[in-house]
Design a protein around this motif. Structure first.
Motif, PDB file in Angstrom:
ATOM      1  N   PHE A  93      46.064  -1.009   2.311  1.00 45.64           N
ATOM      2  CA  PHE A  93      44.705  -0.741   2.253  1.00 45.64           C
ATOM      3  C   PHE A  93      43.319  -1.925   3.429  1.00 45.64           C
ATOM      4  CE2 PHE A  93      45.091   0.846  -2.810  1.00 45.64           C
ATOM      5  CZ  PHE A  93      44.207   2.047  -1.826  1.00 45.64           C
ATOM      6  N   SER A  94      44.283  -3.444   3.415  1.00 49.54           N
ATOM      7  CA  SER A  94      43.694  -4.229   4.083  1.00 49.54           C
ATOM      8  C   SER A  94      43.818  -3.734   5.335  1.00 49.54           C
ATOM      9  CB  SER A  94      44.552  -5.886   3.978  1.00 49.54           C
ATOM     10  OG  SER A  94      43.983  -5.832   2.520  1.00 49.54           O
ATOM     11  N   ALA A  95      45.444  -3.529   5.879  1.00 50.36           N
ATOM     12  CA  ALA A  95      45.273  -2.609   7.231  1.00 50.36           C
ATOM     13  C   ALA A  95      44.173  -2.042   7.923  1.00 50.36           C
ATOM     14  CB  ALA A  95      46.497  -2.578   6.876  1.00 50.36           C
ATOM     15  N   TYR A  96      44.125  -1.214   6.263  1.00 48.61           N
ATOM     16  CA  TYR A  96      43.466   0.773   6.681  1.00 48.61           C
ATOM     17  C   TYR A  96      41.846   0.213   6.665  1.00 48.61           C
ATOM     18  CZ  TYR A  96      40.312   4.153   5.240  1.00 48.61           C
ATOM     19  OH  TYR A  96      38.874   4.730   5.230  1.00 48.61           O
ATOM     20  N   ILE A  97      41.180  -1.210   6.081  1.00 52.46           N
ATOM     21  CA  ILE A  97      40.154  -0.745   6.264  1.00 52.46           C
ATOM     22  C   ILE A  97      39.346  -1.758   7.388  1.00 52.46           C
ATOM     23  CG2 ILE A  97      40.034  -3.136   4.915  1.00 52.46           C
ATOM     24  CD1 ILE A  97      37.527  -1.145   4.723  1.00 52.46           C
ATOM     25  N   ILE A 150      37.194  -2.384  -0.746  1.00 58.23           N
ATOM     26  CA  ILE A 150      38.537  -1.736  -0.725  1.00 58.23           C
ATOM     27  C   ILE A 150      39.068  -3.926  -0.669  1.00 58.23           C
ATOM     28  CG2 ILE A 150      40.543  -0.882   0.967  1.00 58.23           C
ATOM     29  CD1 ILE A 150      38.970   1.312   2.099  1.00 58.23           C
ATOM     30  N   PRO A 151      38.825  -4.698  -0.566  1.00 61.74           N
ATOM     31  CA  PRO A 151      39.017  -5.792   0.197  1.00 61.74           C
ATOM     32  C   PRO A 151      39.884  -5.904  -1.992  1.00 61.74           C
ATOM     33  CG  PRO A 151      37.903  -5.599   1.359  1.00 61.74           C
ATOM     34  CD  PRO A 151      37.446  -4.380   1.018  1.00 61.74           C
ATOM     35  N   ARG A 152      38.288  -5.575  -2.384  1.00 58.52           N
ATOM     36  CA  ARG A 152      38.816  -5.863  -4.287  1.00 58.52           C
ATOM     37  C   ARG A 152      39.617  -4.863  -4.865  1.00 58.52           C
ATOM     38  NH1 ARG A 152      31.529  -5.112  -5.149  1.00 58.52           N
ATOM     39  NH2 ARG A 152      31.466  -7.548  -4.453  1.00 58.52           N
ATOM     40  N   ILE A 153      39.798  -4.200  -4.287  1.00 55.63           N
ATOM     41  CA  ILE A 153      41.054  -3.640  -5.039  1.00 55.63           C
ATOM     42  C   ILE A 153      43.045  -4.087  -3.799  1.00 55.63           C
ATOM     43  CG2 ILE A 153      42.185  -0.782  -4.692  1.00 55.63           C
ATOM     44  CD1 ILE A 153      39.550   0.555  -4.566  1.00 55.63           C
ATOM     45  N   ALA A 154      42.417  -4.145  -2.910  1.00 53.34           N
ATOM     46  CA  ALA A 154      43.784  -4.525  -2.399  1.00 53.34           C
ATOM     47  C   ALA A 154      43.625  -5.935  -3.281  1.00 53.34           C
ATOM     48  CB  ALA A 154      43.390  -5.099  -1.212  1.00 53.34           C
ATOM     49  N   ILE A 155      42.854  -7.161  -3.901  1.00 52.42           N
ATOM     50  CA  ILE A 155      42.819  -7.948  -5.003  1.00 52.42           C
ATOM     51  C   ILE A 155      43.534  -7.650  -5.889  1.00 52.42           C
ATOM     52  CG2 ILE A 155      41.575 -10.635  -6.004  1.00 52.42           C
ATOM     53  CD1 ILE A 155      42.950 -10.934  -3.021  1.00 52.42           C
ATOM     54  N   ALA A 156      43.132  -6.888  -6.544  1.00 52.52           N
ATOM     55  CA  ALA A 156      43.460  -5.960  -8.041  1.00 52.52           C
ATOM     56  C   ALA A 156      45.430  -6.031  -8.027  1.00 52.52           C
ATOM     57  CB  ALA A 156      42.551  -4.718  -8.564  1.00 52.52           C
ATOM     58  N   LEU A 157      44.855  -5.421  -7.089  1.00 57.83           N
ATOM     59  CA  LEU A 157      46.789  -4.496  -6.884  1.00 57.83           C
ATOM     60  C   LEU A 157      47.325  -5.436  -6.393  1.00 57.83           C
ATOM     61  CD1 LEU A 157      46.811  -1.859  -4.330  1.00 57.83           C
ATOM     62  CD2 LEU A 157      47.353  -1.362  -6.637  1.00 57.83           C
ATOM     63  N   ALA A 158      46.687  -7.011  -5.479  1.00 61.29           N
ATOM     64  CA  ALA A 158      47.615  -8.430  -5.865  1.00 61.29           C
ATOM     65  C   ALA A 158      48.825  -8.399  -7.145  1.00 61.29           C
ATOM     66  CB  ALA A 158      47.275  -8.541  -4.466  1.00 61.29           C
ATOM     67  N   ALA A 167      46.533 -12.886   0.636  1.00 57.99           N
ATOM     68  CA  ALA A 167      46.141 -13.252   1.936  1.00 57.99           C
ATOM     69  C   ALA A 167      44.829 -12.805   3.059  1.00 57.99           C
ATOM     70  CB  ALA A 167      47.233 -14.345   3.140  1.00 57.99           C
ATOM     71  N   LEU A 168      45.420 -11.100   2.965  1.00 55.07           N
ATOM     72  CA  LEU A 168      44.337 -10.062   3.711  1.00 55.07           C
ATOM     73  C   LEU A 168      43.631  -9.902   3.355  1.00 55.07           C
ATOM     74  CD1 LEU A 168      47.395  -8.456   5.023  1.00 55.07           C
ATOM     75  CD2 LEU A 168      45.870  -9.605   6.657  1.00 55.07           C
ATOM     76  N   PRO A 169      43.020  -9.264   2.265  1.00 55.59           N
ATOM     77  CA  PRO A 169      41.614  -9.358   1.456  1.00 55.59           C
ATOM     78  C   PRO A 169      40.958 -10.347   1.935  1.00 55.59           C
ATOM     79  CG  PRO A 169      43.238  -8.196   0.357  1.00 55.59           C
ATOM     80  CD  PRO A 169      44.521  -8.750   1.270  1.00 55.59           C
ATOM     81  N   PHE A 170      40.948 -11.844   1.849  1.00 52.03           N
ATOM     82  CA  PHE A 170      39.837 -12.516   2.654  1.00 52.03           C
ATOM     83  C   PHE A 170      39.960 -12.864   3.461  1.00 52.03           C
ATOM     84  CE2 PHE A 170      42.323 -14.422  -1.984  1.00 52.03           C
ATOM     85  CZ  PHE A 170      41.172 -14.457  -3.164  1.00 52.03           C
TER      86      PHE A 170
END
Length: 141
Positions: free
Chosen positions: A23-27, A50-58, A91-94
């Motif tokens: 997700f982070s690479a996509y955004i 999308i970064p919020r979704i990525a953090i939730a997945l992490a 780290a990636l969403p941040f």
């Protein structure tokens, strides 16, 4: 002998960590698209969600990681690889929030180019890591 529940939790945690990275690479790639004079509204909305979704997945992946570690020991190598992937997933969403990738096409053209082509190799590496770490490593146990 590793229980099947521990293997399932390990694979679920690994899959959610890798999904967060995808997700982070996509955004990052999506933020590089659009006309040269503006950032599209759809990209701005995706940069919020999308970064919020990525953090939730992490966070879910971290829960799986700690839950499976209480059930059985999978081996130090598999757990260390999974922990590194989990830290990258956090780290990636941040990075997306802090570095403002939507401005890269205007400020850093070379970085924008690499970010726009980065998505497919990242997805391929994530699938390969899921196979190698999640199945091949655990199948030998």
């Amino acid at each position: 002998m590793v229980s099947s529940n521990a293997k399932l939790l390990f694979r679920l945690g690994l899959a959610t960590s890798l999904a967060s990275i995808c997700f982070s690479a996509y955004i990052l790639a999506r933020a590089q698209t659009g006309p040269e004079w503006e950032v599209p509204v759809a990209v701005v909305e995706e940069l919020r969600t999308i970064p919020r979704i990525a953090i939730a997945l992490a966070i879910v992946a971290a829960g799986f990681y700690f839950w499976q570690s209480k059930l059985a020991v999978l081996g130090n190598l598999a757990r260390s690889k999974s922990l590194v992937i989990l830290l990258i997933a956090f780290a990636l969403p941040f990075v997306v929030w802090v570095l403002e990738p939507e401005q890269w096409p205007f400020q850093y053209e070379m970085l924008s180019f690499f970010a726009s082509i980065l998505m497919i190799p990242v997805w391929l590496v994530c699938v390969l890591l899921f196979w190698l770490v999640g199945f091949r490593r655990l199948a030998s146990r």
